[in-house]
Design an enzyme around this catalytic site. Structure first.
Site, PDB file in Angstrom:
ATOM      1  N   LYS A  26       0.848  -1.207   0.000  1.00 44.97           N
ATOM      2  CA  LYS A  26       0.000   0.000   0.000  1.00 44.97           C
ATOM      3  C   LYS A  26       0.880   1.252   0.000  1.00 44.97           C
ATOM      4  CE  LYS A  26      -0.234  -0.085   5.034  1.00 44.97           C
ATOM      5  NZ  LYS A  26      -0.942  -0.707   6.164  1.00 44.97           N
ATOM      6  N   ARG A  59     -10.355   0.176  15.632  1.00 49.55           N
ATOM      7  CA  ARG A  59     -10.350   1.094  14.500  1.00 49.55           C
ATOM      8  C   ARG A  59     -11.438   0.735  13.488  1.00 49.55           C
ATOM      9  NH1 ARG A  59      -4.917   1.867  10.887  1.00 49.55           N
ATOM     10  NH2 ARG A  59      -5.407  -0.291  10.331  1.00 49.55           N
ATOM     11  N   TYR A  74      15.459  32.524   5.055  1.00 53.96           N
ATOM     12  CA  TYR A  74      14.234  33.192   5.524  1.00 53.96           C
ATOM     13  C   TYR A  74      14.228  33.360   7.035  1.00 53.96           C
ATOM     14  CZ  TYR A  74      11.693  32.567   1.077  1.00 53.96           C
ATOM     15  OH  TYR A  74      11.262  32.625  -0.215  1.00 53.96           O
ATOM     16  N   MET A  89      11.199  26.207   0.116  1.00 56.98           N
ATOM     17  CA  MET A  89      10.455  25.301  -0.767  1.00 56.98           C
ATOM     18  C   MET A  89      11.394  24.410  -1.578  1.00 56.98           C
ATOM     19  SD  MET A  89       7.508  26.239  -3.554  1.00 56.98           S
ATOM     20  CE  MET A  89       6.426  27.063  -2.411  1.00 56.98           C
TER      21      MET A  89
HETATM   22  C1  LIG Z   1      -0.260  -1.615   6.923  1.00 55.10           C
HETATM   23  C2  LIG Z   1      -0.798  -2.901   7.404  1.00 55.10           C
HETATM   24  C3  LIG Z   1       0.054  -3.980   7.688  1.00 55.10           C
HETATM   25  C4  LIG Z   1       1.553  -3.860   7.671  1.00 55.10           C
HETATM   26  O1  LIG Z   1       1.999  -3.185   8.835  1.00 55.10           O
HETATM   27  P1  LIG Z   1       3.567  -2.954   9.121  1.00 55.10           P
HETATM   28  O2  LIG Z   1       3.593  -2.390  10.478  1.00 55.10           O
HETATM   29  O3  LIG Z   1       4.031  -1.979   8.106  1.00 55.10           O
HETATM   30  O4  LIG Z   1       4.232  -4.274   8.986  1.00 55.10           O
HETATM   31  C5  LIG Z   1      -0.532  -5.194   8.000  1.00 55.10           C
HETATM   32  N1  LIG Z   1      -1.884  -5.330   8.079  1.00 55.10           N
HETATM   33  C6  LIG Z   1      -2.725  -4.310   7.835  1.00 55.10           C
HETATM   34  C7  LIG Z   1      -4.189  -4.519   7.936  1.00 55.10           C
HETATM   35  C8  LIG Z   1      -2.216  -3.067   7.509  1.00 55.10           C
HETATM   36  O5  LIG Z   1      -3.053  -2.052   7.288  1.00 55.10           O
END
Ligand SMILES: *Cc1c(COP(=O)(O)O)cnc(C)c1O
Length: 374
Positions: free
Chosen positions: A35, A133, A266, A314
């Site tokens: 992801k 969650r 800046y 920037m």
């Molecule tokens: C992102 C995620 C993981 C991986 O988590 P890490 O801490 O990066 O290993 C596993 N399961 C779910 C549902 C996630 O959203």
């Protein structure tokens, strides 16, 4: 022409990290989390490497990411871990993505599109075993699985949960979550006559929670070479060290000899306390090198650490290069990664930014051009 600012990703490091995860996973399959554009490392390239190394599935948050994987030709199961809603059901089914459902709200649409496509689809159910969650609580899970299986074109193939604190080895929370997950799994197996697969372990669960492997594990951050608990994890690891896959480099674009007592950048947030060699680099907050790093971060030049002085703007950042030996326009500057015998880690930058390594990798990776090496 290539940008002066460059993210390099080591394919060799990714392969090494996959092997370390496989070692921890035992007989469990590995669902590689890709992801967020593989945590900023490049989803398509990383997915290719992990599948080559033996990943049994890929994990993304959203359907649009899954579609990109299908368009790139990946045929392994692709899990949509943030869940499916009515609006995303059709695309999920048509692209053969594996829906994770958090409740029963999208089941009707999923079944409809599965029937239209003339197929049955495998569903994984998200159990809230203590994450607090997303998902369904243990007391509702058997009813949800039965409801799924009552649809002619839907089958419950798996049940998953997520650890909220697997990165904290001092906490007993993971044992409680694991116990909730295990007892819910036993209940499902007793009440429902077909066998599901079970998966709960993120990197923290895989590395730090005994007995969390089940049928499949879902590492993310560890595949990219960082520990879920950052520097603590790296210090504690004695063998099979993870290798950070990402480096962030740039080049010096001007060298200036600045007198003592001069305000730089800046807001003149820094005044030179001595005659100072200032190296200018073409990196700024638009490249993910956040303003928060002003007067705080360090970079590597000639294999030595040199501090960022003044405010990050920037597109430009100033470095006090007085103590690093001769510096010339065009010299390499390392913002993240090794140079000579020194190294700046994502954990160190996360400390300066008051965040976690995950955020540093996503930020740098998303905002800069990437090249794969090794
Ligand atoms: C992102 C995620 C993981 C991986 O988590 P890490 O801490 O990066 O290993 C596993 N399961 C779910 C549902 C996630 O959203």
């Amino acid at each position: 022409m290539e940008s002066l600012n460059k993210i390099t990703i080591s394919a060799e490091a990714l392969r090494h990290n996959f092997a370390v995860c496989r070692h921890h996973a035992g007989d469990a399959g590995i669902l590689a989390m890709v992801k967020a554009d593989a945590y900023g490392h490049g989803m398509i390239e990383c997915a290719g490497i992990f599948v080559e190394e033996g990943a049994v599935a890929l994990g993304v948050a959203e359907v649009v990411e899954g579609i990109k994987l299908r368009k790139a030709g990946f045929t392994v199961p692709v899990f949509i871990l943030a869940g499916i809603i009515n609006q995303t059901s059709q695309a999920a089914v048509e692209n053969n993505l594996t829906p994770v459902v958090v409740d029963n709200s999208a089941l009707g649409e999923l079944n409809k599109y599965a029937r239209r496509a003339g197929k049955e689809i495998d569903i994984h159910v998200k159990l809230d075993a203590g994450m607090g969650r997303q998902g369904t609580l243990p007391e509702g899970i058997v009813a949800l699985v039965k409801e799924i299986d009552a649809y002619p074109c839907l089958n419950t193939k798996g049940v998953l949960a997520h650890f909220p604190m697997a990165d904290d080895r001092q906490s007993s929370n993971s044992d409680d979550v694991l116990e909730t997950f295990s007892s819910t799994a036993r209940l499902i197996e007793k009440e429902i006559p077909h066998h599901c697969m079970y998966h709960i372990a993120n990197s923290g669960g895989l590395f730090y929670v005994r007995g969390a492997q089940f049928d499949m594990v879902r590492p993310g951050i560890s595949l990219y070479g960082c520990y879920p608990d950052g520097e603590t994890g790296r210090q504690a690891a004695t063998k099979n060290l993870l290798k950070p896959a990402m480096c962030f480099t740039t080049s010096v674009i001007q060298v200036r000899n600045v007198d003592k007592g001069v305000g730089v950048g800046y807001g003149h947030s820094f005044f030179t306390g001595r005659p100072t060699t200032v190296a200018v680099i073409p990196v700024g907050y638009e490249d993910g090198y956040l303003r928060k790093l002003s007067n705080t971060a360090q970079v590597l030049i000639n294999g030595h650490r040199a501090p960022v002085i003044g405010r990050i703007s920037m597109n430009l950042t100033l470095i006090d290069a007085t103590d690093v030996g001769p510096v010339n326009v065009g010299d390499q500057v390392v913002l993240l990664g090794p140079q000579g015998s020194e190294e700046i880690t994502a954990d160190e930058i996360a400390g300066w930014m008051d965040t976690i390594n995950y955020e540093v990798l996503c930020l740098f990776g998303h905002m800069n051009d990437r090249v794969f090496i090794d």
